[in-house]
Scaffold this motif. Sequence first.
Motif, mmCIF file in Angstrom:
data_model
loop_
_atom_site.group_PDB
_atom_site.id
_atom_site.type_symbol
_atom_site.label_atom_id
_atom_site.label_comp_id
_atom_site.label_asym_id
_atom_site.label_seq_id
_atom_site.Cartn_x
_atom_site.Cartn_y
_atom_site.Cartn_z
ATOM 1 N N GLU A 101 0.737 -1.193 0.090
ATOM 2 C CA GLU A 101 -0.010 -0.196 -0.177
ATOM 3 C C GLU A 101 0.878 1.286 0.253
ATOM 4 O OE1 GLU A 101 -3.598 0.279 1.997
ATOM 5 O OE2 GLU A 101 -4.063 -1.623 2.157
ATOM 6 N N LEU A 102 2.210 1.142 0.677
ATOM 7 C CA LEU A 102 2.809 2.397 0.732
ATOM 8 C C LEU A 102 3.438 2.758 -0.725
ATOM 9 C CD1 LEU A 102 3.791 4.944 2.488
ATOM 10 C CD2 LEU A 102 5.978 3.693 2.580
ATOM 11 N N GLU A 103 3.704 1.483 -1.294
ATOM 12 C CA GLU A 103 4.363 1.513 -2.699
ATOM 13 C C GLU A 103 3.197 2.303 -3.691
ATOM 14 O OE1 GLU A 103 7.155 -1.503 -3.975
ATOM 15 O OE2 GLU A 103 6.695 -1.202 -5.876
ATOM 16 N N VAL A 104 2.150 1.731 -3.506
ATOM 17 C CA VAL A 104 0.826 2.118 -4.477
ATOM 18 C C VAL A 104 0.785 3.616 -4.320
ATOM 19 C CG1 VAL A 104 -1.583 2.088 -4.685
ATOM 20 C CG2 VAL A 104 -0.089 0.305 -4.777
ATOM 21 N N ARG A 105 0.829 4.211 -3.012
ATOM 22 C CA ARG A 105 0.516 5.568 -2.687
ATOM 23 C C ARG A 105 1.629 6.674 -2.975
ATOM 24 N NH1 ARG A 105 -3.279 8.758 -0.054
ATOM 25 N NH2 ARG A 105 -4.629 7.008 -0.932
ATOM 26 N N VAL A 106 3.040 6.032 -2.734
ATOM 27 C CA VAL A 106 4.071 6.894 -3.010
ATOM 28 C C VAL A 106 4.313 7.027 -4.547
ATOM 29 C CG1 VAL A 106 5.202 6.803 -1.067
ATOM 30 C CG2 VAL A 106 5.956 5.264 -2.498
ATOM 31 N N MET A 107 4.060 5.963 -5.288
ATOM 32 C CA MET A 107 4.084 6.013 -6.792
ATOM 33 C C MET A 107 3.135 7.020 -7.297
ATOM 34 S SD MET A 107 6.622 4.336 -8.019
ATOM 35 C CE MET A 107 6.086 4.345 -9.746
ATOM 36 N N ASP A 108 1.976 7.151 -6.760
ATOM 37 C CA ASP A 108 1.309 8.338 -7.241
ATOM 38 C C ASP A 108 1.612 9.671 -6.748
ATOM 39 O OD1 ASP A 108 -0.623 6.493 -8.361
ATOM 40 O OD2 ASP A 108 -2.270 6.654 -6.730
ATOM 41 N N TRP A 109 2.188 9.804 -5.611
ATOM 42 C CA TRP A 109 2.727 10.972 -5.307
ATOM 43 C C TRP A 109 3.930 11.498 -6.321
ATOM 44 C CZ3 TRP A 109 4.781 11.389 0.601
ATOM 45 C CH2 TRP A 109 3.614 11.409 1.398
ATOM 46 N N LEU A 110 4.372 10.511 -6.880
ATOM 47 C CA LEU A 110 5.725 10.649 -7.392
ATOM 48 C C LEU A 110 5.196 11.222 -8.879
ATOM 49 C CD1 LEU A 110 8.754 10.383 -6.996
ATOM 50 C CD2 LEU A 110 8.643 8.200 -7.685
ATOM 51 N N ALA A 111 4.035 10.407 -9.334
ATOM 52 C CA ALA A 111 3.514 10.760 -10.680
ATOM 53 C C ALA A 111 2.956 12.309 -10.598
ATOM 54 C CB ALA A 111 2.491 9.826 -11.126
ATOM 55 N N LYS A 112 2.524 12.414 -9.533
ATOM 56 C CA LYS A 112 1.921 14.006 -9.426
ATOM 57 C C LYS A 112 3.171 15.027 -9.257
ATOM 58 C CE LYS A 112 -2.366 12.670 -7.069
ATOM 59 N NZ LYS A 112 -2.911 12.369 -5.853
ATOM 60 N N ILE A 113 4.226 14.578 -8.839
ATOM 61 C CA ILE A 113 5.455 15.563 -8.574
ATOM 62 C C ILE A 113 6.048 15.777 -9.988
ATOM 63 C CG2 ILE A 113 7.814 15.711 -7.804
ATOM 64 C CD1 ILE A 113 7.092 14.094 -5.303
ATOM 65 N N LEU A 114 5.812 14.723 -10.839
ATOM 66 C CA LEU A 114 6.391 14.656 -12.081
ATOM 67 C C LEU A 114 5.431 15.374 -13.178
ATOM 68 C CD1 LEU A 114 8.818 12.921 -11.229
ATOM 69 C CD2 LEU A 114 8.646 11.562 -13.229
ATOM 70 N N GLY A 115 4.403 15.404 -12.681
ATOM 71 C CA GLY A 115 3.316 16.107 -13.695
ATOM 72 C C GLY A 115 2.655 14.992 -14.660
ATOM 73 N N LEU A 116 2.796 13.837 -14.432
ATOM 74 C CA LEU A 116 2.479 12.769 -15.398
ATOM 75 C C LEU A 116 0.962 12.925 -15.231
ATOM 76 C CD1 LEU A 116 4.552 9.536 -14.636
ATOM 77 C CD2 LEU A 116 4.809 11.151 -16.365
ATOM 78 N N PRO A 117 0.218 12.329 -16.660
ATOM 79 C CA PRO A 117 -1.106 12.487 -16.664
ATOM 80 C C PRO A 117 -1.834 11.814 -15.712
ATOM 81 C CG PRO A 117 -0.107 12.280 -18.591
ATOM 82 C CD PRO A 117 0.802 12.049 -17.722
ATOM 83 N N GLU A 118 -3.051 11.931 -15.213
ATOM 84 C CA GLU A 118 -3.798 11.144 -14.382
ATOM 85 C C GLU A 118 -4.040 9.453 -14.815
ATOM 86 O OE1 GLU A 118 -5.604 12.407 -11.928
ATOM 87 O OE2 GLU A 118 -7.230 10.776 -11.571
ATOM 88 N N GLU A 119 -3.960 9.214 -15.936
ATOM 89 C CA GLU A 119 -4.364 7.948 -16.405
ATOM 90 C C GLU A 119 -3.130 6.922 -15.754
ATOM 91 O OE1 GLU A 119 -4.542 10.674 -18.204
ATOM 92 O OE2 GLU A 119 -3.677 10.320 -20.282
ATOM 93 N N PHE A 120 -2.123 7.611 -15.580
ATOM 94 C CA PHE A 120 -0.710 6.604 -15.141
ATOM 95 C C PHE A 120 -0.879 6.351 -13.576
ATOM 96 C CE2 PHE A 120 0.921 8.490 -18.992
ATOM 97 C CZ PHE A 120 1.475 7.376 -19.592
#
Lengths: 511, 511
Positions: free
Chosen positions: A137-156
């Motif tokens: 669960e932590l991996e799932v969440r921090v990977m979302d944090w990271l995607a948002k930090i990078l500005g990756l689109p929502e669908e990833f």
Amino acid sequence: MGESDVGIPGTVSGTQHSVKRNCKMNIDEFKKFAGASIDYIADYCENIRDVAVLPNVEPGYLSQQLPKRAPEQPEHWTKLMTDLDESIKPGLTHWHSPYFHAYFPTAQSYPAIIGELFMAGIGAVGTDWESSPAIVELEVRVMDWLAKILGLPEEFLNCSDGPGGGVIQNAASDSTLVGLLSASDKKIKQLKRLDPRTTKSEIRGKLVAYTSKESNSSVEKSGLIASVKMRLLPTDSEGSLRGRALNEAVSKDLAEGLIPFCVVASLGTTGTCAMDNVEELGEICLKQGMWLHVDAAYAGTALACPEYRYLLKGIEYVDSFNFNPHKWMLVNGDCSAMWFRNCKYVEEAFEKKSTLSQSVVPEIERWQIPNVRRFRALKLWFVIRIYGVDGIQKHVRHHVSLAKHFEALVNADERFEVVISSLGVVCFKLLRDEALTQVILEKIAKRKNIFIMPYYYKSQLLFRFVVCSRFTQYEDIDKSWQEILSQTDEVLSKKGEMCKEVDNICPFGRF
Amino acid sequence: MGESDVGIPGTVSGTQHSVKRNCKMNIDEFKKFAGASIDYIADYCENIRDVAVLPNVEPGYLSQQLPKRAPEQPEHWTKLMTDLDESIKPGLTHWHSPYFHAYFPTAQSYPAIIGELFMAGIGAVGTDWESSPAIVELEVRVMDWLAKILGLPEEFLNCSDGPGGGVIQNAASDSTLVGLLSASDKKIKQLKRLDPRTTKSEIRGKLVAYTSKESNSSVEKSGLIASVKMRLLPTDSEGSLRGRALNEAVSKDLAEGLIPFCVVASLGTTGTCAMDNVEELGEICLKQGMWLHVDAAYAGTALACPEYRYLLKGIEYVDSFNFNPHKWMLVNGDCSAMWFRNCKYVEEAFEKKSTLSQSVVPEIERWQIPNVRRFRALKLWFVIRIYGVDGIQKHVRHHVSLAKHFEALVNADERFEVVISSLGVVCFKLLRDEALTQVILEKIAKRKNIFIMPYYYKSQLLFRFVVCSRFTQYEDIDKSWQEILSQTDEVLSKKGEMCKEVDNICPFGRF
């Protein structure tokens, strides 16, 4: 009761157990050992600028110092500390020295060190959710944090409604391989549906993937492992893979009856940190039904700063994307972050059936090669929180600013010219006397004050200078430049003499 | 001067640099954080028997507690410690609890934790020798130590005159894959030499590898990745893959024009820790020109004790061998040790040409998938020296003795029967009422006092009990058995009622 108490005699069914003490380190010794180690590491880091960046040893130096056999009996940890200091440290290249300008940065930071310490201390591994819910669960969440930090689109994002998601892989080489395997499996299944009589191996024999000549050597290796052809395409004058080169190669392969199925684009090539044109490549991928994987191993971290988000132009065509927080984002390795637009394909590549969206928490263990995962999310979590997004941005901007500073120094000397400068990488050359580049580099290498490497690029031998250490300051850059200058001065002043030594220029190339 | 001083204003070519402070943790804070972390880990380990082995959380528990976005500004480490304790720890499965009897052991020990700490603190990575001599040379030496500890033949050693050698891989799945890729490349090149007109993909399409139905699921996955057929062969009554089964399969495939090229044998299958007959398989491999890879991920550690060396019978036929010190040898992951009889084949599988014996130190970076290696040799070195060979042997014998103790407990109850007991793994069944096995297991799982898993083996649903933790003592085994007994008693006493719940037995199988 700790491990040291194991083996207390007991009898069961008449069996007498002998006393066995199998622990050679109790908790008090552990704490002492750990305390001394923390002090050692702190000293090592804080004083790293005072040690020569390159070790002064010859191949085989260590085997002369170490016993040929493991000790039968336990040794005390203090003996290890001595050996570490006297035998290991003198043979280390100091990747965090401010005078280390080779390869790419490899991340290390205090929060990440503690993250790794906890990972080791807790020592749990995760496969599926049940094996250790917090790890997954932590991996799932921090990977979302990271995607948002990078500005990756929502669908990833893992939290999006769609089939996308992100997971930590070991290294960029794993990420590329996983992307390639997903792509080939998808294409093979598509074609099998169209013509069930063809065999998988017939199709595989015709599959072609594309990358640039400047991409990391691991991309070519991924092609070998996945048993597909990997074409290394020429780049434009900036080192960027463009649509035109891809189009030509694809047309040629189609004409020969081959099956183009995947493009591996680089954001930040290994040599010069060139950026492939993701948008142009993506348009062709869409048209030809090819998978687009983006390897942003080093440069991906820059996306934390909005001013670099233009690099994401064309992201709407991208099927999978990876970057390595363990390169430039202060997170100790191994930590390669990878996202998929549709995780169904990676699941199907490894198993018969995708079970996407059947569970509350995505089954990220199905998106990777190994069966298990360590608690690597911890170090990402620690670094992101202790630095904050702001701290990560400052780190990136500071490094780029140091590189700009270096670039200005090079350009201020009329004997040199900066050929390419991109993020923390500055490639430059001697305007005349290019043949002496290697002599200068060898002299620098012998002196061991800085570590800088050559790069052979479009028929030119370049000096490749990278800002690597998080400890680097402007004064360090100045010192490194002074070192390059002093050796250049010396070599150029004895030009005639030196030229004799330049018989044998190695063709340094992709690494 | 540390990282906190970066960004001191400077001027170069008229550029004014703004002050940028990018460090959110100075050395004093690091030491405090590290000290608190060491104390936390020490407490965690020493009191692990007092915590329920399984967490009491529902899927998605953590996402309700964590913010959806990363913090913009830095947070203090004390806040992380609180969250670690309050949010992460409650969601952990405690792999080092003495009541953890699932999967296999995953290693953790105090010396290995410090080894990992140094690996993170030094933060260097190795590619070739020059990138960091100590990293490569220590790995070369400790892999020889390890080979000698296990009693592997001389020809696998790095220090031998021949072309053999050993290297640390990430996981058994990497080792198997590397073995398989070496084998397929060797066979393809052999056949191409015999008939240059055939294409690689024609040959690859006919390649067949063999393993047992009981081997780890990663073996099958390796076949998928390497694009070769992987046959899962039946085992004998002991769960062992024998020559006869292999012979039959090979003959059938040869008759169909296919090309047998590789056998992956298990020493210690995942389910029941069965041992394939390496000698019988090896004789066939020799005759048919097949590569023999041995995956001894768990059981390999037992070879440290001479009384288990009989398992090496047939080693003269083995081309590559791996075991995971990160399973049973007290070395934290990732650490899979792999040896080759002839490294030429792995080098040629990944590159065009092998350069064996051209350098003083073997080029171990050519024997693996990633480009880089971390300083994992450190933790092996620490563990081997601080435990000594003697300490490792005691650890193995202690665990086996605990398993024997458990076996005796099971056999003393006439309702149960031990089906297979091998090293630290004991598989047993209910003699009657097998259908209630799953009900009992579910009740045990719900109570979370011990973690034990089912295994579906040769049409029987078994209880699979493994001695995993290095903290486990005889009293812990007794407690675990009492827990199984109490739930068995309860279920059997309400037999009629319980049977209603047993509609839906999942077919647990290979993992």
